[in-house]
Write a protein that holds these residues in place. Sequence first.
Motif, PDB file in Angstrom:
ATOM      1  N   LEU A 253       0.810  -1.220   0.000  1.00 19.09           N
ATOM      2  CA  LEU A 253       0.000   0.000   0.000  1.00 19.09           C
ATOM      3  C   LEU A 253       0.845   1.272   0.000  1.00 19.09           C
ATOM      4  O   LEU A 253       0.351   2.349  -0.366  1.00 19.09           O
ATOM      5  CB  LEU A 253      -0.930   0.006   1.216  1.00 19.09           C
ATOM      6  N   PHE A 254       2.084   1.177   0.416  1.00 19.44           N
ATOM      7  CA  PHE A 254       2.968   2.350   0.522  1.00 19.44           C
ATOM      8  C   PHE A 254       4.010   2.367  -0.588  1.00 19.44           C
ATOM      9  O   PHE A 254       4.988   3.104  -0.518  1.00 19.44           O
ATOM     10  CB  PHE A 254       3.683   2.359   1.878  1.00 19.44           C
ATOM     11  N   GLY A 255       3.852   1.537  -1.592  1.00 25.41           N
ATOM     12  CA  GLY A 255       4.869   1.476  -2.636  1.00 25.41           C
ATOM     13  C   GLY A 255       4.978   2.728  -3.461  1.00 25.41           C
ATOM     14  O   GLY A 255       6.077   3.164  -3.827  1.00 25.41           O
ATOM     15  N   GLY A 256       3.892   3.384  -3.752  1.00 30.84           N
ATOM     16  CA  GLY A 256       3.948   4.560  -4.615  1.00 30.84           C
ATOM     17  C   GLY A 256       4.091   5.877  -3.877  1.00 30.84           C
ATOM     18  O   GLY A 256       4.025   6.943  -4.501  1.00 30.84           O
ATOM     19  N   GLN A 257       4.260   5.839  -2.557  1.00 27.91           N
ATOM     20  CA  GLN A 257       4.354   7.070  -1.774  1.00 27.91           C
ATOM     21  C   GLN A 257       5.826   7.505  -1.666  1.00 27.91           C
ATOM     22  O   GLN A 257       6.720   6.681  -1.474  1.00 27.91           O
ATOM     23  CB  GLN A 257       3.764   6.861  -0.369  1.00 27.91           C
ATOM     24  N   ALA A 258       6.076   8.826  -1.753  1.00 28.58           N
ATOM     25  CA  ALA A 258       7.432   9.383  -1.691  1.00 28.58           C
ATOM     26  C   ALA A 258       7.492  10.403  -0.562  1.00 28.58           C
ATOM     27  O   ALA A 258       6.649  11.308  -0.496  1.00 28.58           O
ATOM     28  CB  ALA A 258       7.807  10.029  -3.018  1.00 28.58           C
ATOM     29  N   GLY A 259       8.468  10.272   0.273  1.00 25.65           N
ATOM     30  CA  GLY A 259       8.660  11.226   1.359  1.00 25.65           C
ATOM     31  C   GLY A 259       8.025  10.776   2.647  1.00 25.65           C
ATOM     32  O   GLY A 259       6.977  10.131   2.647  1.00 25.65           O
ATOM     33  N   VAL A 260       8.655  11.124   3.729  1.00 26.03           N
ATOM     34  CA  VAL A 260       8.161  10.725   5.048  1.00 26.03           C
ATOM     35  C   VAL A 260       6.820  11.364   5.356  1.00 26.03           C
ATOM     36  O   VAL A 260       5.904  10.702   5.872  1.00 26.03           O
ATOM     37  CB  VAL A 260       9.212  11.065   6.126  1.00 26.03           C
ATOM     38  N   PRO A 261       6.582  12.633   5.080  1.00 25.43           N
ATOM     39  CA  PRO A 261       5.273  13.214   5.405  1.00 25.43           C
ATOM     40  C   PRO A 261       4.122  12.523   4.671  1.00 25.43           C
ATOM     41  O   PRO A 261       3.059  12.306   5.254  1.00 25.43           O
ATOM     42  CB  PRO A 261       5.418  14.677   4.978  1.00 25.43           C
ATOM     43  N   VAL A 262       4.349  12.153   3.408  1.00 28.64           N
ATOM     44  CA  VAL A 262       3.277  11.505   2.635  1.00 28.64           C
ATOM     45  C   VAL A 262       2.984  10.114   3.192  1.00 28.64           C
ATOM     46  O   VAL A 262       1.817   9.703   3.307  1.00 28.64           O
ATOM     47  CB  VAL A 262       3.680  11.437   1.156  1.00 28.64           C
ATOM     48  N   VAL A 263       4.026   9.379   3.560  1.00 29.20           N
ATOM     49  CA  VAL A 263       3.847   8.040   4.118  1.00 29.20           C
ATOM     50  C   VAL A 263       3.091   8.121   5.439  1.00 29.20           C
ATOM     51  O   VAL A 263       2.202   7.285   5.728  1.00 29.20           O
ATOM     52  CB  VAL A 263       5.205   7.340   4.283  1.00 29.20           C
ATOM     53  N   VAL A 264       3.383   9.107   6.266  1.00 32.23           N
ATOM     54  CA  VAL A 264       2.701   9.249   7.559  1.00 32.23           C
ATOM     55  C   VAL A 264       1.218   9.531   7.342  1.00 32.23           C
ATOM     56  O   VAL A 264       0.335   8.947   7.995  1.00 32.23           O
ATOM     57  CB  VAL A 264       3.373  10.357   8.385  1.00 32.23           C
TER      58      VAL A 264
END
Length: 299
Positions: A253-264
């Motif tokens: 689910l987190f494969g396409g997310q970039a950056g720590v703020p976006v993942v959080v």
Amino acid sequence: MLPEQVAPDGAADPVAGDGAASGHPQDEAGAAAQAAAQAAEAAVARLYGEPLLRLPNDLYIPPDALEVFLDAFEGPLDLLLYLIRKQNFNILDIPMAQVTLQYLEYVEQIRQSNLELAAEYLLMAAMLIEIKSRMLLPKRQDLLVEEADDPRAELVRRLLDYEQIKLAAKDLGALPQYERDFQRPSLPIEQGDAVVWPQVDAHDLQRAWMDVLRRARLTQHHRIGREELSVREHMSAILRTLQSARFVEFADLFGGQAGVPVVVVHFVALLELAKETLIEITQAEPFAPIYVRLAYSPA
């Protein structure tokens, strides 16, 4: 008379005669030096640099030239303190009669030779005589009950103060002093007009550059920007992902997310969906992969 005393047998000197007969300058110089050395050894005194073989018969020595002062004093108090300490008198109970008599004898000696020096001592002598006279006076009847002031009190105070200062000056004089007991070494350094630049090594230049960089990092600024992220948008994206697949692994689910703020924010959106029972988070056994799926809803 002087030539006869210096060289009484000059005419019969065999060395001088040989030098004159030979006529050599070196022999004459050697003979003169030998004669001067013999005269210097036999001389009993020197007058203006010239040796005297015997004292003149008309020599007059004045009596004042034979006077010897064994003790030198710096002033009346120094002399008075010397007389008291030499005879072991109690300075708080001075026998004025003996001290005054000895003091006057010394003043009389220096008065005959140096009247200007004796003037200061005569002033102290007058003070001693006054104290002695006041002690000899009979006391009044009204003062017998109350003890009168001791006439020697002021003199004793001055003597004690002078003795303390004299001892302190002696201690200071015993300390090592510059140009008396020790010298500071000095080394002359020749300075030229030409400017000599030092040789700079490559390693020294590298260390200087690293030091400049280290100081630059200490003064750099860190700017914090503000990014607007929507939890609702991430919740919709997760639901769209789960609609196309039955089970999705948690990490995918987190494969396409970039950056720590976006993942959080994406993780917070996942928790909100689980809270609203729109998705299910399952695990078959301990330490097994975690899967996420849409919540089952009966038709």
